[in-house]
Design a protein around this motif. Structure first.
Motif, short mmCIF file in Angstrom:
data_model
loop_
_atom_site.label_atom_id
_atom_site.label_comp_id
_atom_site.label_asym_id
_atom_site.label_seq_id
_atom_site.Cartn_x
_atom_site.Cartn_y
_atom_site.Cartn_z
N CYS A 273 0.83 -1.20 0.00
CA CYS A 273 0.00 0.00 0.00
C CYS A 273 0.87 1.25 0.00
CB CYS A 273 -0.93 0.01 1.22
SG CYS A 273 -2.00 1.45 1.34
N ASP A 274 0.57 2.15 -0.93
CA ASP A 274 1.17 3.47 -0.96
C ASP A 274 0.21 4.40 -0.22
OD1 ASP A 274 2.08 6.01 -1.47
OD2 ASP A 274 2.22 5.76 -3.66
N ILE A 275 0.58 4.84 0.97
CA ILE A 275 -0.36 5.60 1.79
C ILE A 275 -0.62 7.01 1.27
CG2 ILE A 275 0.16 4.28 3.88
CD1 ILE A 275 1.73 6.83 4.82
N THR A 276 0.11 7.44 0.24
CA THR A 276 -0.18 8.73 -0.38
C THR A 276 -1.24 8.61 -1.45
OG1 THR A 276 1.50 8.58 -2.15
CG2 THR A 276 2.22 9.40 0.00
N ARG B 73 7.60 18.53 -0.57
CA ARG B 73 6.27 17.98 -0.82
C ARG B 73 6.26 16.46 -0.70
NH1 ARG B 73 4.48 21.87 -5.94
NH2 ARG B 73 3.58 23.54 -4.64
N ARG B 74 7.34 15.80 -1.08
CA ARG B 74 7.40 14.34 -1.00
C ARG B 74 7.34 13.88 0.45
NH1 ARG B 74 10.89 13.82 -4.86
NH2 ARG B 74 12.72 14.13 -3.52
N VAL B 75 8.08 14.56 1.32
CA VAL B 75 8.06 14.20 2.74
C VAL B 75 6.71 14.50 3.37
CG1 VAL B 75 9.07 14.70 5.00
CG2 VAL B 75 10.55 14.44 3.00
N LEU B 76 6.16 15.67 3.09
CA LEU B 76 4.85 16.03 3.64
C LEU B 76 3.76 15.11 3.10
CD1 LEU B 76 4.12 18.47 5.60
CD2 LEU B 76 6.42 18.50 4.64
N ALA B 77 3.88 14.70 1.84
CA ALA B 77 2.86 13.82 1.25
C ALA B 77 2.80 12.49 1.98
CB ALA B 77 3.16 13.60 -0.23
N THR B 78 3.96 11.95 2.35
CA THR B 78 3.98 10.67 3.07
C THR B 78 3.65 10.84 4.54
OG1 THR B 78 5.64 9.76 1.54
CG2 THR B 78 5.42 8.71 3.70
N ASN B 79 4.35 11.73 5.19
CA ASN B 79 4.28 11.81 6.66
C ASN B 79 3.02 12.49 7.18
OD1 ASN B 79 6.83 10.82 6.23
ND2 ASN B 79 7.90 12.39 7.40
N LEU B 80 2.51 13.48 6.46
CA LEU B 80 1.33 14.21 6.93
C LEU B 80 0.09 13.88 6.12
CD1 LEU B 80 0.22 16.18 8.98
CD2 LEU B 80 0.97 18.08 7.50
N ASP B 81 0.17 14.01 4.79
CA ASP B 81 -0.99 13.65 3.97
C ASP B 81 -1.33 12.17 4.14
OD1 ASP B 81 -0.75 16.23 3.08
OD2 ASP B 81 -0.15 15.73 1.04
N GLY B 82 -0.30 11.32 4.19
CA GLY B 82 -0.53 9.89 4.37
C GLY B 82 -1.18 9.58 5.70
N ALA B 83 -0.73 10.27 6.75
CA ALA B 83 -1.36 10.08 8.07
C ALA B 83 -2.82 10.52 8.04
CB ALA B 83 -0.59 10.86 9.13
N PHE B 84 -3.10 11.62 7.35
CA PHE B 84 -4.49 12.07 7.21
C PHE B 84 -5.34 11.05 6.48
CE2 PHE B 84 -7.12 13.89 3.74
CZ PHE B 84 -8.29 14.08 4.47
N LEU B 85 -4.88 10.58 5.32
CA LEU B 85 -5.67 9.63 4.54
C LEU B 85 -5.94 8.35 5.33
CD1 LEU B 85 -3.98 9.94 1.02
CD2 LEU B 85 -6.28 10.72 1.66
N CYS B 86 -4.92 7.88 6.03
CA CYS B 86 -5.07 6.62 6.77
C CYS B 86 -5.96 6.77 8.00
CB CYS B 86 -3.69 6.12 7.19
SG CYS B 86 -2.71 5.45 5.83
N THR B 87 -5.76 7.84 8.77
CA THR B 87 -6.58 8.00 9.98
C THR B 87 -8.01 8.37 9.61
OG1 THR B 87 -5.82 10.29 10.25
CG2 THR B 87 -4.64 8.55 11.47
N ARG B 88 -8.20 9.08 8.51
CA ARG B 88 -9.57 9.36 8.06
C ARG B 88 -10.29 8.06 7.71
NH1 ARG B 88 -10.78 12.23 2.37
NH2 ARG B 88 -10.09 10.15 1.74
N GLU B 89 -9.60 7.16 7.01
CA GLU B 89 -10.22 5.88 6.65
C GLU B 89 -10.48 5.04 7.88
OE1 GLU B 89 -12.15 3.46 4.09
OE2 GLU B 89 -11.34 5.47 3.73
#
Length: 251
Positions: free
Chosen positions: A62-65, A108-124
């Motif tokens: 899974c790519d969390i981004t 953007r690459r770091v923020l996409a994984t570490n923050l955006d990815g955390a958002f997408l995963c915790t939202r789900e």
């Protein structure tokens, strides 16, 4: 020892470092684990390790981004394991660079994984918990970099500070659904993500001298704290930040 028998958990980035230790910690306490990460070979190694311990685990590349990949991974997880009981948002990357050389693409690459990815995963995870009406636990991984400045780590520090706000909001918003959200903040730990720093004798000496325990952590030292945070019996424990750093941030 915490008893997590019957609990089904997801650990993103659960195939290496602290993420692997968290997955093993949940499995040792009796929980089943779904490992979400992009490296299929390393995923399989953790599944084998859990199986050897007598536990149950599955691996989902899974790519969390990727929003669709996260949704699909959750659907597969609950189909194969059963209702979600705990979600660990651990996956993260580091791209060190002096601020004057840091590119927007790297930022953007770091923020996409570490923050955006955390958002997408915790939202789900939140959507799943609310739909189940079962309560649950979310564990978000930050870092002690959220407590101090670190040269060459602007993007990582920003992302790991950002997840603190995300976790606090989840704790408040999801409490009515009996969903707890706590943040785990590790200190210096011997993992592959900081192998370059471990190879620097001067850096090791400086960080160890500042740590009252006079050493870095081993990833396996996160087994019990993970099981504790996942424990469904701790129904009033939410919005907390647990720092496991050998005293580094208070010294």
């Amino acid at each position: 020892m915490t008893d997590l028998t019957g609990l089904n958990a997801v650990v993103t980035g659960g195939n290496a470092g602290i993420g692997r230790a968290m997955a093993i910690g949940i499995a040792k306490a009796g929980g089943a684990v779904s490992i979400w990460s992009r490296n299929a070979d390393r995923n399989a190694e953790v599944v084998d390790e859990v199986t050897t311990l007598g536990g149950r685990a599955i691996a989902i590349p899974c790519d969390i981004t990727d929003e669709t990949a996260v949704i699909d991974a959750m659907e597969r997880t609950v189909t194969e394991l059963g209702p979600l009981g705990c979600f660990v948002a651990n996956a993260g990357i580091v791209e060190a660079s002096p601020i004057v050389d840091l590119t927007l693409e790297s930022w953007r690459r770091v923020l996409a994984t570490n923050l955006d990815g955390a958002f997408l995963c915790t939202r789900e995870a939140a959507r799943r918990f609310v739909a189940q009406d079962s309560g649950g636990s979310i564990i978000v991984l930050s870092s002690t970099i959220s407590r101090y400045g670190g040269a060459d780590l602007a993007s990582y520090a920003a992302s790991k500070t950002g997840v603190l706000g995300l976790a606090r909001t989840l704790a408040v918003e999801l409490a009515r659904h009996r969903v707890r959200c706590n943040t785990l903040i590790p200190g210096w730990t011997r993992t592959n993500i900081n192998a370059d720093r471990q190879a620097d004798d001067r850096f090791m000496a400086a960080t160890i001298a500042r740590t009252p325990m006079r050493r870095w952590a081993d990833p396996d030292e996160f087994h019990e704290v993970t099981a504790f945070l996942a424990d469904p019996k701790l129904t009033f424990h939410t919005g907390n930040e647990i720092i496991v750093d050998g005293g580094y941030t208070i010294y």
